[in-house]
Design an enzyme around this catalytic site. Structure first.
Site, PDB file in Angstrom:
ATOM      1  N   LYS A 117       0.847  -1.342  -0.092  1.00  0.00           N
ATOM      2  CA  LYS A 117      -0.092  -0.003  -0.108  1.00  0.00           C
ATOM      3  C   LYS A 117       0.840   1.261  -0.026  1.00  0.00           C
ATOM      4  O   LYS A 117       1.971   1.192   0.173  1.00  0.00           O
ATOM      5  CB  LYS A 117      -0.915   0.012   1.178  1.00  0.00           C
ATOM      6  CG  LYS A 117      -1.728  -1.437   1.523  1.00  0.00           C
ATOM      7  CD  LYS A 117      -2.963  -1.410   0.715  1.00  0.00           C
ATOM      8  CE  LYS A 117      -3.503  -3.223   1.065  1.00  0.00           C
ATOM      9  NZ  LYS A 117      -4.538  -3.025   0.447  1.00  0.00           N
TER      10      LYS A 117
HETATM   11  C1  LIG Z   1      -5.386  -4.161   1.028  1.00  0.00           C
HETATM   12  C2  LIG Z   1      -6.991  -4.199   1.057  1.00  0.00           C
HETATM   13  C3  LIG Z   1      -7.678  -4.469   2.168  1.00  0.00           C
HETATM   14  C4  LIG Z   1      -7.249  -5.370   3.352  1.00  0.00           C
HETATM   15  O1  LIG Z   1      -6.466  -4.967   3.930  1.00  0.00           O
HETATM   16  P1  LIG Z   1      -5.216  -5.839   4.807  1.00  0.00           P
HETATM   17  O2  LIG Z   1      -4.499  -4.982   5.612  1.00  0.00           O
HETATM   18  O3  LIG Z   1      -4.476  -6.553   3.813  1.00  0.00           O
HETATM   19  O4  LIG Z   1      -6.337  -6.582   5.600  1.00  0.00           O
HETATM   20  C5  LIG Z   1      -9.264  -4.408   2.114  1.00  0.00           C
HETATM   21  N1  LIG Z   1      -9.837  -3.977   0.829  1.00  0.00           N
HETATM   22  C6  LIG Z   1      -9.099  -3.496  -0.201  1.00  0.00           C
HETATM   23  C7  LIG Z   1      -9.586  -3.097  -1.390  1.00  0.00           C
HETATM   24  C8  LIG Z   1      -7.625  -3.695  -0.120  1.00  0.00           C
HETATM   25  O5  LIG Z   1      -6.898  -3.453  -1.248  1.00  0.00           O
END
Ligand SMILES: *Cc1c(COP(=O)(O)O)cnc(C)c1O
Length: 397
Positions: free
Chosen positions: A183
């Site tokens: 991210k």
């Molecule tokens: C990354 C992501 C999540 C979940 O995040 P995690 O920290 O990996 O649990 C949820 N929704 C979207 C759209 C994502 O890209």
């Protein structure tokens, strides 16, 4: 030849290392000052009054649904074109995801179709900024407002993005960020709920911490005189008001988050540079559809995803991804449709064709390597390799 170019790569600097060491040496590894500072930095960036750090983006979404009282018998409108977690959390609380097809340019929920899908059992809209694009989130908020149901904004892919002057995270009753290593910022694992609703924030604080009561403002927390880590060590630590979880974010992760947030503007600028470079190198190729960013959006860029033009198919796309891998170029099919994952198909008897736009888009996407550290040479190599693969596929048609 260039070395392997990964699909993504976190950007970890000296400050991240320094702050983690500081935590280790302080002896306070959970619920300390870094968590508080991290929460303040993210709340501020999202333009929200409250932020609650949690152990992942998925947990953040789960706690928001629980805090809103959504459960069996309820329906939540959501998108089939997303990372699977955004729909999984609806199943986890025992509610039913009601999928609605997407808009072919923004790749987000089509507002007209949302309106038509709202019924007496609809208890929330869970909208995603798919691939980081915030287009239509304001329309989703307006529809939720008209029908007096909450909008939950899954902004896990959109930290730092603004749309029509509004910050991602601030469109709904609550927004949720995720900090997995791919991210815009990372804490290793981690997430954050943001909201203006103090009662919702308090409910999430309690739910993340085994259902414990929330210390009132100014009252000492777990490290105060009556807390478990204080001199008398008891207090309310073993009082539990509701069925809670352990979704706390450790102080080590929070320290990484603080360091990352302090340089978020630089991280975003670097992502924008890479996106611009891809755009200018790939523009004008008729075989490719590039990401659309409307003129009222300032994107922080989660990923760089192109798609093959209409008329190309899944087999060709998959072969291109495999060939990229053979040339040591990371690539992925972001995202397969959620409703066609085996357990969704089994639960709701979905067949291919249920959401034709989402299915058509998702069969042609290619996520390209994307990170702050990519050099122009690497971007050039990725583009050149992709163009070669497309040409080869084109000759076989
Ligand atoms: C990354 C992501 C999540 C979940 O995040 P995690 O920290 O990996 O649990 C949820 N929704 C979207 C759209 C994502 O890209």
């Amino acid at each position: 030849m260039v070395e392997e170019i990964p699909l993504s790569r976190p950007d970890i600097g000296r400050d991240e290392e320094r702050l983690v060491l500081e935590v280790l040496r302080s002896g306070r590894l959970s619920q300390g000052p870094f968590l508080e500072e991290f929460e303040e930095l993210v709340a501020d960036r999202a333009g929200c009054r409250h932020a609650v750090g949690v152990s992942s983006g998925t947990d953040g979404l789960l706690l928001v649904l629980r805090a809103l009282g959504i459960g069996p018998g309820d329906e939540v409108i959501t998108t089939p074109f997303s990372f699977v977690a955004s729909a999984n959390v609806i199943l986890m609380v025992g509610a039913t995801p009601r999928f609605v097809d997407i808009c072919p340019s923004s790749l987000n929920l089509d507002p007209k179709l949302i309106e038509a899908a709202i019924g007496p059992r609809t208890k929330a809209i869970l909208a995603v900024e798919a691939l980081g694009n915030p287009t239509h989130m304001d329309a989703c908020a307006a529809i939720a407002g008209r029908h007096e149901i909450p909008l939950i904004e899954d902004c896990c892919e959109a930290l730092g993005t603004t749309h029509k002057g509004r910050r991602c995270g601030s469109f709904g009753r609550a927004g949720v960020f995720g900090f997995y290593p791919n991210k815009q910022i990372t804490t290793g694992e981690g997430g954050m709920i943001v909201t203006d609703d103090e009662r919702l924030a308090d409910a999430c604080r309690s739910l993340r911490n085994q259902g414990r009561p929330i210390p009132r403002r100014g009252e000492p927390g777990p490290h105060g005189p009556n807390g478990p880590h204080g001199p008398r060590g008891l207090g309310t630590w073993l009082a539990h008001e509701r069925l809670g979880y352990n979704c706390r974010l450790s102080e080590l992760n929070a320290a990484v988050g603080v360091a990352q947030m302090r340089r978020l503007d630089d991280l975003i600028a670097a992502r924008q540079r890479v996106a611009r470079s891809y755009m200018s190198r790939l523009m004008g190729r008729e075989e490719l559809i590039l990401p659309t960013v409307d003129s009222e959006t300032a994107m922080s860029w989660f990923v760089f995803v192109v798609r093959l033009a209409t008329g190309w198919g899944r087999e060709e796309r998959d072969r291109i991804i495999q060939s990229l891998h053979r040339h040591d170029v990371g690539a992925a099919n972001y995202f397969p449709c959620i409703h066609l994952q085996p357990y969704f198909r089994e639960l709701f008897e979905y067949a291919p064709g249920a959401f034709p736009i989402a299915e058509s888009v998702s069969s042609r996407t290619i996520a390209l390597p994307f990170s702050t550290q990519m050099t122009e040479r690497e971007i050039g190599f990725v583009v050149q390799t992709l163009e070669l693969m497309i040409e080869r596929e084109g000759m076989g048609r």
